[in-house]
Scaffold this active site. Structure first.
Site, PDB file in Angstrom:
ATOM      1  N   ASP A   1      -0.759 -26.882 -10.572  1.00  0.00           N
ATOM      2  CA  ASP A   1      -0.878 -27.323  -8.489  1.00  0.00           C
ATOM      3  C   ASP A   1      -2.225 -26.767  -8.235  1.00  0.00           C
ATOM      4  OD1 ASP A   1      -0.120 -25.056  -8.537  1.00  0.00           O
ATOM      5  OD2 ASP A   1      -0.783 -24.819  -6.561  1.00  0.00           O
TER       6      ASP A   1
ATOM      7  N   GLU B   1       1.601 -23.120  -7.110  1.00  0.00           N
ATOM      8  CA  GLU B   1       1.088 -21.184  -7.592  1.00  0.00           C
ATOM      9  C   GLU B   1       0.296 -21.000  -5.908  1.00  0.00           C
ATOM     10  OE1 GLU B   1      -1.175 -17.877  -8.531  1.00  0.00           O
ATOM     11  OE2 GLU B   1      -2.112 -19.676  -8.601  1.00  0.00           O
TER      12      GLU B   1
ATOM     13  N   ARG C   1      -5.605  -7.164  -0.539  1.00  0.00           N
ATOM     14  CA  ARG C   1      -5.152  -6.813  -1.853  1.00  0.00           C
ATOM     15  C   ARG C   1      -5.116  -5.401  -1.773  1.00  0.00           C
ATOM     16  NH1 ARG C   1      -5.235 -12.482  -4.623  1.00  0.00           N
ATOM     17  NH2 ARG C   1      -5.994 -13.862  -2.501  1.00  0.00           N
TER      18      ARG C   1
END
Ligand SMILES: [Zn+2]
Length: 467
Positions: free
Chosen positions: A89, A152, A348
Site C-alpha cells: 500500500d 502499513e 513518537r
C-alpha cells in the site's frame, strides 16, 4: 560459495524496473469508502498485493494470499522462519507532484512515483535479493518468507492478520526504512481531541480542513470564515503571508471568505522537516474574535500545539539517552459548524514516558477548553539488543558492501513492521545521503540505490539463513 552480489543485482536491473513500474501504476491507497467483502481495504491495496505475489508465482516460488489483506512469497523449509516484512500500500499522493505519482518516471537516474521509496521499491529489491538464492541453487536451512502487507500506512490490518493466523517468525527485517539499520523504534500513540460546534457572530468559523493522515504533516489547510470585517481580515492575511514561510490565497465566495495555506508535507516521525499548514492557519485565525467551540478549537491548536514538535507547551517533552526525543505531529484538524471540531495528534516517544502520561497532559489542556480526548491507537517502544546476530550480521554485510566504517544501529520515531517480531529490525532501503521523500510529493529513489539495496539484501538473506 562466492557470489558477486552487486553483479547479480545488475543482471536483474531491467526486470526489476519493469516489475516496479507495474507496482507503481496501481494506486494502492487504502480506500474504506469503496471496500467490499473481496477488497476489505478497497481495491488498490489488494490489486498491488496480487501483482506482487504474481511475480513470485512467475518465478517459481510458493505464494499465498491471505484474504486479500496480506500475502507471502516463500522459499525453503525448516522449523524456523526468517521473515522480511514489506508493504504494497502507499500513502495518498497529496499535492505538488511534477509527474504522475502513479506512473513511474525516470529522470537523471532517479525513479519518481508514489511507492518508489516507501515501500514498493525496497520491498521488490528484497524480493530480488531472495531470488538470488533461488537462482543460484542455494537452499536455506530455514523457511524464508517475504510477507507483504496492504495497510502499513494506516492500521496494519493485513500484517496483524498474518500474525494472528500464521506462526511467529523467528527473526527478520523490514526493508521499509533506512540504512544502516534500526534496532529501536519509539512508542507511537495517537489521540483524538474533539470540540463542540458553537460559534460567534463577529467571526464565524464555518469550516476548517487540514490533513489527510495522522502520520503526515499536513501540507495544505483551508478554512471558510464569515465576518463583516472583510477588509481587516484580508489585510491581516496578506501581512501574515509576508512574514511566514508559507504561501496561500484568499478569496470571497458566496458562503464567506475562503483561505488556503500551503506549507510542506513531511513524515510524522520528523515533523520538524515539514511546515504544518493546519497549525499555521489556526495560529493566524486565533488572533480574531472567534467565540465558543470554534475559538476553543483554534486556541487548542494555536496556543498548545503550533510550532512545538517536541510538545513543550503541553509539558510532555522528554529525551532518553538511547532512544532520543519525544516528537509530536498534528496530523488532522477539522471543524464544521454543523458537526464540531476534531484534532488528531500523533506522538513518537522514547522509553521513560508513556502513552497515559501524554493522554493526561492532553486532557488537562482540553478540559480547560471544553474538549474531549481519547487515545485512538498505541504501540509500545521496541528495542533489539545490538549484540543480537540479526543486528551484527546485517551491519557487517552493509559495511562490507558499502565500505562504510563504524556503522552503528539507530533508534527512530517511525514504526515499522519490524516491531512485531521480538528479533525484528528495520534495514534499508534509504541510504545515508539520499534525500528522504517518503510520504512527500515527488517521492523518488535513485535506481543505483535500489540495486545496491538488492545486493545487500541478497547477501544478508544468505548469511542469516544459508551459511
Ligand atoms: Zn513504509
Amino acid at each position: 560459495m562466492t557470489i558477486d552480489w552487486q553483479k547479480q543485482a545488475e543482471k536483474y536491473r531491467d526486470q526489476y524496473l519493469s516489475d516496479l513500474k507495474e507496482l507503481i501504476s496501481i494506486p494502492s491507497v487504502r480506500d474504506d469508502e469503496h471496500k467490499t467483502d473481496d477488497y476489505p481495504l478497497g481495491e488498490g491495496p489488494a490489486k498491488a498485493l496480487q501483482k506482487f505475489l504474481s511475480f513470485g508465482e512467475r518465478d517459481g516460488f510458493t505464494v499465498k494470499n491471505l484474504d486479500n489483506l496480506v500475502g507471502y512469497i516463500e522459499y525453503g523449509s525448516g522449523e524456523q522462519t526468517f521473515a522480511m516484512q514489506s508493504h504494497a500500500d502507499v500513502m495518498p499522493a497529496g499535492d505538488g507532484w511534477e509527474t504522475n505519482p502513479f506512473e513511474m518516471t525516470e529522470k537523471n537516474g532517479n525513479l519518481y512515483g508514489r511507492g518508489t521509496s516507501d515501500d514498493k521499491g525496497p520491498g521488490l529489491a528484497a524480493y530480488y535479493g531472495l531470488r538470488m538464492l533461488k537462482d543460484n541453487g542455494i537452499l536455506p536451512k530455514m523457511k524464508i518468507r517475504l510477507i507483504i502487507g496492504t495497510d502499513e500506512e494506516s492500521d496494519w490490518t493485513g500484517m496483524k492478520h498474518y500474525f494472528e493466523v500464521e506462526p511467529q517468525p523467528t527473526l527478520g527485517f523490514s526493508p521499509d526504512a533506512e540504512f544502516p539499520l534500526i534496532n529501536g523504534e519509539k512508542g507511537n500513540a495517537a489521540y483524538e481531541t474533539t470540540f463542540g460546534k458553537t460559534n460567534g457572530a463577529e467571526y464565524t468559523l464555518k469550516e476548517f480542513d487540514s490533513g489527510l493522515r495522522t502520520n503526515m504533516v499536513p501540507g495544505n489547510a483551508t478554512a471558510l470564515i464569515e465576518t463583516d470585517n472583510n477588509e481587516k481580515f484580508v489585510d491581516a492575511f496578506t501581512d501574515f503571508l509576508d512574514k511566514q514561510p508559507l504561501s496561500g490565497d484568499i478569496k470571497a465566495t458566496g458562503d464567506g471568505i475562503a483561505v488556503h495555506l500551503i506549507g510542506k508535507q513531511a513524515h510524522a516521525m520528523a515533523p520538524e522537516n515539514g511546515i504544518n499548514a493546519g497549525t499555521y492557519l489556526a495560529a493566524f485565525l486565533n488572533q480574531f474574535n472567534f467565540e465558543g467551540a470554534a475559538k476553543q478549537f483554534l486556541s487548542f491548536i494555536a496556543e498548545y500545539l503550533h510550532d512545538d514538535t517536541r510538545a513543550h507547551k503541553i509539558g510532555v517533552n522528554h529525551v532518553d539517552d538511547v532512544m532520543g526525543e519525544l516528537t509530536m505531529n498534528v496530523g488532522i484538524m477539522k471543524f464544521d459548524f454543523r458537526t464540531g471540531g476534531l484534532v488528531n495528534t500523533n506522538f513518537r516517544y522514547p522509553k521513560g514516558i508513556n502513552d497515559t502520561q501524554i493522554l493526561q497532559a492532553l486532557l488537562k489542556v482540553a478540559d480547560k477548553l471544553g474538549g474531549e480526548v481519547k487515545e485512538i491507537s498505541h504501540m509500545v517502544p521496541h528495542y533489539v539488543d545490538p549484540d543480537d546476530p540479526i543486528v551484527k550480521t546485517l551491519l557487517a554485510v552493509y559495511a562490507q558492501q558499502t565500505g562504510a566504517k563504524d556503522v552503528k544501529p539507530e533508534v527512530v520515531g517511525g514504526g515499522t513492521y519490524a516491531r512485531m517480531m521480538p528479533r525484528g529490525v528495520a534495514f534499508g532501503a534509504l541510504f545515508p545521503g539520499t534525500q528522504d521523500t517518503m510520504h512527500q510529493a515527488n517521492e523518488f529513489q535513485p535506481i543505483n540505490d535500489l540495486l545496491k539495496a538488492m545486493a545487500i539484501y541478497g547477501q544478508s538473506i544468505y548469511e542469516l539463513t544459508a551459511k
